[in-house]
Scaffold this motif. Structure first.
Motif, PDB file in Angstrom:
ATOM      1  N   ALA A 143       0.844  -1.199   0.000  1.00 51.37           N
ATOM      2  CA  ALA A 143       0.000   0.000   0.000  1.00 51.37           C
ATOM      3  C   ALA A 143       0.875   1.243   0.000  1.00 51.37           C
ATOM      4  N   ARG A 144       0.516   2.223  -0.805  1.00 53.29           N
ATOM      5  CA  ARG A 144       1.297   3.455  -0.917  1.00 53.29           C
ATOM      6  C   ARG A 144       0.646   4.643  -0.219  1.00 53.29           C
ATOM      7  N   LYS A 145      -0.669   4.604  -0.048  1.00 58.99           N
ATOM      8  CA  LYS A 145      -1.390   5.696   0.590  1.00 58.99           C
ATOM      9  C   LYS A 145      -2.499   5.110   1.456  1.00 58.99           C
ATOM     10  N   VAL A 146      -2.959   5.895   2.408  1.00 61.40           N
ATOM     11  CA  VAL A 146      -4.153   5.528   3.158  1.00 61.40           C
ATOM     12  C   VAL A 146      -4.827   6.811   3.639  1.00 61.40           C
ATOM     13  N   ILE A 147      -6.149   6.831   3.579  1.00 63.65           N
ATOM     14  CA  ILE A 147      -6.942   7.933   4.116  1.00 63.65           C
ATOM     15  C   ILE A 147      -7.265   7.617   5.568  1.00 63.65           C
ATOM     16  N   LEU A 148      -7.103   8.593   6.435  1.00 61.67           N
ATOM     17  CA  LEU A 148      -7.437   8.459   7.851  1.00 61.67           C
ATOM     18  C   LEU A 148      -8.574   9.423   8.149  1.00 61.67           C
ATOM     19  N   LYS A 149      -9.730   8.884   8.441  1.00 62.89           N
ATOM     20  CA  LYS A 149     -10.939   9.692   8.541  1.00 62.89           C
ATOM     21  C   LYS A 149     -11.558   9.551   9.930  1.00 62.89           C
ATOM     22  N   TRP A 150     -11.815  10.685  10.566  1.00 63.04           N
ATOM     23  CA  TRP A 150     -12.483  10.633  11.857  1.00 63.04           C
ATOM     24  C   TRP A 150     -13.973  10.481  11.633  1.00 63.04           C
ATOM     25  N   PHE A 151     -14.661   9.969  12.650  1.00 64.46           N
ATOM     26  CA  PHE A 151     -16.084   9.668  12.501  1.00 64.46           C
ATOM     27  C   PHE A 151     -16.902  10.932  12.739  1.00 64.46           C
ATOM     28  N   LYS A 152     -16.727  11.862  11.825  1.00 67.48           N
ATOM     29  CA  LYS A 152     -17.393  13.158  11.911  1.00 67.48           C
ATOM     30  C   LYS A 152     -18.919  12.989  11.867  1.00 67.48           C
ATOM     31  N   GLU A 153     -19.560  13.482  12.901  1.00 63.71           N
ATOM     32  CA  GLU A 153     -21.021  13.502  12.951  1.00 63.71           C
ATOM     33  C   GLU A 153     -21.645  12.118  12.781  1.00 63.71           C
ATOM     34  N   ASP A 154     -20.879  11.090  13.173  1.00 63.56           N
ATOM     35  CA  ASP A 154     -21.432   9.739  13.232  1.00 63.56           C
ATOM     36  C   ASP A 154     -21.227   9.201  14.646  1.00 63.56           C
ATOM     37  N   PRO A 155     -22.168   9.469  15.536  1.00 64.20           N
ATOM     38  CA  PRO A 155     -22.002   9.020  16.916  1.00 64.20           C
ATOM     39  C   PRO A 155     -21.916   7.506  17.061  1.00 64.20           C
ATOM     40  N   MET A 156     -22.302   6.764  16.018  1.00 67.73           N
ATOM     41  CA  MET A 156     -22.253   5.308  16.070  1.00 67.73           C
ATOM     42  C   MET A 156     -20.891   4.736  15.684  1.00 67.73           C
ATOM     43  N   TYR A 157     -20.009   5.563  15.159  1.00 72.24           N
ATOM     44  CA  TYR A 157     -18.672   5.093  14.769  1.00 72.24           C
ATOM     45  C   TYR A 157     -18.752   3.906  13.792  1.00 72.24           C
ATOM     46  N   VAL A 158     -19.723   3.909  12.880  1.00 71.92           N
ATOM     47  CA  VAL A 158     -19.874   2.697  12.084  1.00 71.92           C
ATOM     48  C   VAL A 158     -20.462   2.912  10.695  1.00 71.92           C
ATOM     49  N   ARG A 159     -21.057   4.058  10.399  1.00 67.41           N
ATOM     50  CA  ARG A 159     -21.868   4.166   9.192  1.00 67.41           C
ATOM     51  C   ARG A 159     -21.070   3.911   7.915  1.00 67.41           C
ATOM     52  N   GLU A 160     -19.972   4.613   7.733  1.00 68.71           N
ATOM     53  CA  GLU A 160     -19.218   4.438   6.489  1.00 68.71           C
ATOM     54  C   GLU A 160     -18.592   3.054   6.411  1.00 68.71           C
ATOM     55  N   LEU A 161     -18.112   2.559   7.530  1.00 66.80           N
ATOM     56  CA  LEU A 161     -17.555   1.210   7.574  1.00 66.80           C
ATOM     57  C   LEU A 161     -18.597   0.189   7.136  1.00 66.80           C
ATOM     58  N   PHE A 162     -19.814   0.333   7.633  1.00 60.49           N
ATOM     59  CA  PHE A 162     -20.904  -0.564   7.261  1.00 60.49           C
ATOM     60  C   PHE A 162     -21.145  -0.529   5.755  1.00 60.49           C
ATOM     61  N   CYS A 163     -21.171   0.672   5.190  1.00 59.36           N
ATOM     62  CA  CYS A 163     -21.519   0.815   3.769  1.00 59.36           C
ATOM     63  C   CYS A 163     -20.457   0.205   2.860  1.00 59.36           C
ATOM     64  N   TYR A 164     -19.190   0.517   3.110  1.00 63.77           N
ATOM     65  CA  TYR A 164     -18.146  -0.058   2.261  1.00 63.77           C
ATOM     66  C   TYR A 164     -18.116  -1.578   2.394  1.00 63.77           C
ATOM     67  N   ASP A 165     -18.340  -2.077   3.595  1.00 59.16           N
ATOM     68  CA  ASP A 165     -18.398  -3.522   3.787  1.00 59.16           C
ATOM     69  C   ASP A 165     -19.568  -4.123   3.020  1.00 59.16           C
ATOM     70  N   LEU A 166     -20.705  -3.437   3.022  1.00 57.75           N
ATOM     71  CA  LEU A 166     -21.877  -3.949   2.325  1.00 57.75           C
ATOM     72  C   LEU A 166     -21.645  -4.004   0.819  1.00 57.75           C
ATOM     73  N   PHE A 167     -20.969  -3.014   0.269  1.00 60.01           N
ATOM     74  CA  PHE A 167     -20.641  -3.076  -1.159  1.00 60.01           C
ATOM     75  C   PHE A 167     -19.867  -4.350  -1.466  1.00 60.01           C
ATOM     76  N   ARG A 168     -18.853  -4.651  -0.676  1.00 57.71           N
ATOM     77  CA  ARG A 168     -18.045  -5.844  -0.950  1.00 57.71           C
ATOM     78  C   ARG A 168     -18.869  -7.113  -0.773  1.00 57.71           C
ATOM     79  N   ARG A 169     -19.700  -7.148   0.276  1.00 57.38           N
ATOM     80  CA  ARG A 169     -20.547  -8.321   0.487  1.00 57.38           C
ATOM     81  C   ARG A 169     -21.499  -8.532  -0.697  1.00 57.38           C
ATOM     82  N   ALA A 170     -21.935  -7.443  -1.311  1.00 64.74           N
ATOM     83  CA  ALA A 170     -22.862  -7.528  -2.439  1.00 64.74           C
ATOM     84  C   ALA A 170     -22.162  -7.863  -3.752  1.00 64.74           C
ATOM     85  N   GLY A 171     -20.844  -7.974  -3.725  1.00 68.68           N
ATOM     86  CA  GLY A 171     -20.107  -8.253  -4.949  1.00 68.68           C
ATOM     87  C   GLY A 171     -19.819  -7.025  -5.775  1.00 68.68           C
ATOM     88  N   VAL A 172     -19.976  -5.831  -5.177  1.00 66.19           N
ATOM     89  CA  VAL A 172     -19.642  -4.591  -5.873  1.00 66.19           C
ATOM     90  C   VAL A 172     -18.155  -4.330  -5.652  1.00 66.19           C
TER      91      VAL A 172
END
Length: 468
Positions: A143-172
Motif C-alpha cells: 500500500a502506498r497511501k491511506v486515508i485516515l478519517k475521523w467519525f465526523k457527525e457519526d455518533p455510532m462510529y460505524v456508518r461508512e464502515l458498514f456501507c463499504y463492507d456492504l458493497f463488498r458483500r454484495a459483490g460490488v
C-alpha cells in the motif's frame, strides 16, 4: 477483533444472502500481496503512530491558514503496529483532507503549535508513504497511501464502515476497503504522543486502486475522474481540470494520466453528450456497450438501501468514474461509489430527499424525465426489474442488509473498539445510537428494534415500492 459475518454473493443474478460464515472484512477476495488485504482484513485494530517535527507540523498549520482547501503535505514518520507486527517508514507525507469537513488539527488561525498545552481537534488526514522516496521500503505491504478519517457527525462510529463492507458483500468490487485503526500523533518537543482516538482507514481511489483490481477492470491505463458537486453527467457547463496537487478543485477532476488531459476530456465530454443527447431507443442500445449495467444497478441498489442522499442521483456529488480505454468511443465506463458517512438514517433536506429511510427508492433523485444516468436506466423495463430485485434481496429476511444481519455486524464492530473511543481531543468521546445532530430525522436507531429502526423502515419502504 471478532471476525465479521460473510455473505454468499452470486453473479449478476444478485443472490445477496447472508451465509453466516466468518470471513474477515466481508471476504474481499484479495491476496496478501495486494496490501489492501493486509491493512483491511478486519482481524485486529492496528495502531498508527505518526511523528512530525515541530517545523513540519507548524508548516501544516500555516498551509491551512493560508488556504483551508490546501493539499500541501509535510514530512512525517509512520509506525504501523498490527498486533505486534510493526512496520516503520520514514520520510512519509501527511496532509489534511476533506471538503466542508476540512479542519485545523489544533488551535485557532495564526497559532503555532502549543507544546504540551495543545487544543487538539479531530480532522481527516491522508498518508502518502511514497511521495518523497519512491522505493519498496516506502510502502506498507504494497500500500502506498491511506486515508485516515475521523467519525465526523457519526455518533455510532460505524456508518461508512458498514456501507463499504456492504458493497463488498454484495459483490460490488468497485467499492473501497475500510477498517478501524487507532491514531497517535507525536509532535517534536511534546512530552508524549497525542491519542486522536479511533479512526477509519480507507483505501484511496487512485492508480493503485485500479491496479489492485486489474483482473476486474481488465485495463488499468485509462482515465479516472473524481466527480464532485454538480457532476450530473448531463451538462458541459461545469468545471473540468487535471489534478495538479495544487488544491484547486473541479467538478470533474482527472486523477490519472494527467499529461493526457486533452484526450481524457474529449472522451468524457463525448460520453456526457451521448448520455444526455441520445433518444430512448438509441440510449438503450448504446449503454450496455459502454457499461456493465448489472454491476451499476447493484451498486445503486446498495447506495439507495444505505440511504446515501449526497450522491450522484439526488445531489450530483461524491463518486468517481473510470474509463478503461483511451479510445474516444470504445471503452467500458465504471461508476465508483465514494464518501458514505452521512447514511443509515443521517439525512439532510436536499434535492428530493428528506427522509432516506422511507423515501421511494425508485424516485431517489431526479425524476424519470431526467437525462441523468440512473433514471434513464430505470426507464428500461428489464433494468428497472433488475434494480428492484437487487433491492428486495438486500433487505430480505436472509439478505445481507436484513435487520438482524446488520445489527449483528454493527455490534461486532463496536465491540472491537470497546474502550478505545476516549481520546485526547475531547471530541466524539462516546458511542451513541443516533444520527448526526443536524439530521432531518433524529429518531433513527441502528441497534434498537421497532418503528425507528433504520433497517426495518428501509425494508418496509423497499417492499412498498418494489414488491415482496
Amino acid at each position: 477483533m471478532t471476525l465479521l459475518l460473510s455473505v454468499l454473493v452470486c453473479s449478476c443474478c444478485g443472490d445477496l444472502k447472508d451465509n453466516g460464515q466468518n470471513i474477515p472484512n466481508g471476504g474481499n477476495g484479495y491476496s496478501a500481496k495486494d496490501g489492501v488485504a493486509y491493512m483491511f482484513d478486519g482481524t485486529t485494530v492496528p495502531k498508527i503512530h505518526i511523528s512530525v517535527s515541530l517545523e513540519e507540523w507548524n508548516k501544516l498549520l500555516q498551509y491551512y491558514d493560508a488556504d483551508h482547501n490546501t493539499s500541501q503535505s509535510v514530512v512525517c514518520s509512520v509506525r504501523y503496529d498490527k498486533a505486534g507486527d510493526v512496520t516503520e517508514i520514514s520520510d512519509c507525507a501527511i496532509r489534511l483532507r476533506g471538503n466542508t469537513s476540512r479542519r485545523r488539527p489544533e488551535g485557532s488561525g495564526g497559532q503555532m503549535h502549543q507544546t504540551d498545552n495543545t487544543d487538539w481537534k479531530h480532522c481527516h488526514f491522508q498518508l502518502n508513504f511514497r511521495k518523497y522516496v519512491k522505493d519498496d521500503a516506502h510502502e506498507l505491504h504494497g500500500a502506498r497511501k491511506v486515508i485516515l478519517k475521523w467519525f465526523k457527525e457519526d455518533p455510532m462510529y460505524v456508518r461508512e464502515l458498514f456501507c463499504y463492507d456492504l458493497f463488498r458483500r454484495a459483490g460490488v468490487w468497485t467499492g473501497a476497503n475500510a477498517a478501524y485503526c487507532q491514531l497517535y500523533i507525536k509532535v517534536e518537543g511534546d512530552s508524549r504522543e497525542t491519542y486522536y482516538g479511533v479512526y477509519e482507514m480507507i483505501e484511496p481511489i487512485d492508480d493503485r486502486f485500479l491496479k489492485v483490481r486489474r483482473e476486474q477492470f481488465g485495463n488499468i491505463d485509462g482515465y479516472l475522474w473524481k466527480c464532485s458537486w454538480g457532476a450530473d453527467l448531463t451538462s458541459l457547463d461545469r468545471s473540468f481540470g487535471p489534478d495538479t496537487d495544487s488544491g484547486q478543485s473541479f467538478t470533474y477532476e482527472l486523477k490519472t494520466n494527467v499529461a493526457e488531459y486533452g484526450v481524457a476530456l474529449a472522451q468524457l465530454q463525448d460520453f456526457i453528450k451521448k448520455l444526455s443527447g441520445k433518444g430512448d431507443e438509441s440510449f438503450a442500445q448504446w449503454i450496455p456497450q459502454v457499461c456493465d449495467v448489472p454491476l451499476l444497478l447493484k451498486t445503486y441498489a446498495v447506495n439507495v438501501a444505505v440511504g446515501m442522499w449526497d450522491d450522484y442521483w439526488n445531489n450530483t456529488n461524491n463518486f468517481y468514474i473510470y474509463f478503461d480505454s483511451k479510445d474516444m468511443y470504445k471503452y467500458k465506463f465504471y461508476f465508483i461509489p465514494f464518501d458514505y458517512d452521512n447514511t443509515l438514517g443521517t439525512v439532510k433536506d436536499c434535492g428530493v430527499q428528506g427522509d432516506a429511510g422511507s423515501h421511494n427508492p425508485l424516485r431517489w433523485g431526479a425524476d424519470a424525465g431526467s437525462k441523468r444516468l440512473i433514471p434513464r436506466l430505470l426507464n428500461i423495463p428489464e433494468y428497472a426489474a433488475l434494480y428492484k430485485q437487487y433491492l428486495r434481496e438486500l433487505v430480505a429476511d436472509d439478505g445481507i442488509m436484513s435487520r438482524d444481519a446488520s445489527m449483528a455486524r454493527i455490534s461486532q464492530w463496536q465491540k472491537s473498539i470497546d474502550g478505545m473511543v476516549l481520546n485526547d481531543t475531547g471530541e466524539d468521546m462516546e458511542i451513541r445510537d443516533e444520527p448526526a445532530s443536524w439530521s432531518s430525522n433524529r429518531n433513527y436507531r441502528l441497534l434498537e428494534t421497532g418503528s425507528n429502526n433504520y433497517f426495518e423502515v428501509k425494508a418496509a419502504s423497499i417492499r412498498k415500492y418494489c414488491g415482496q
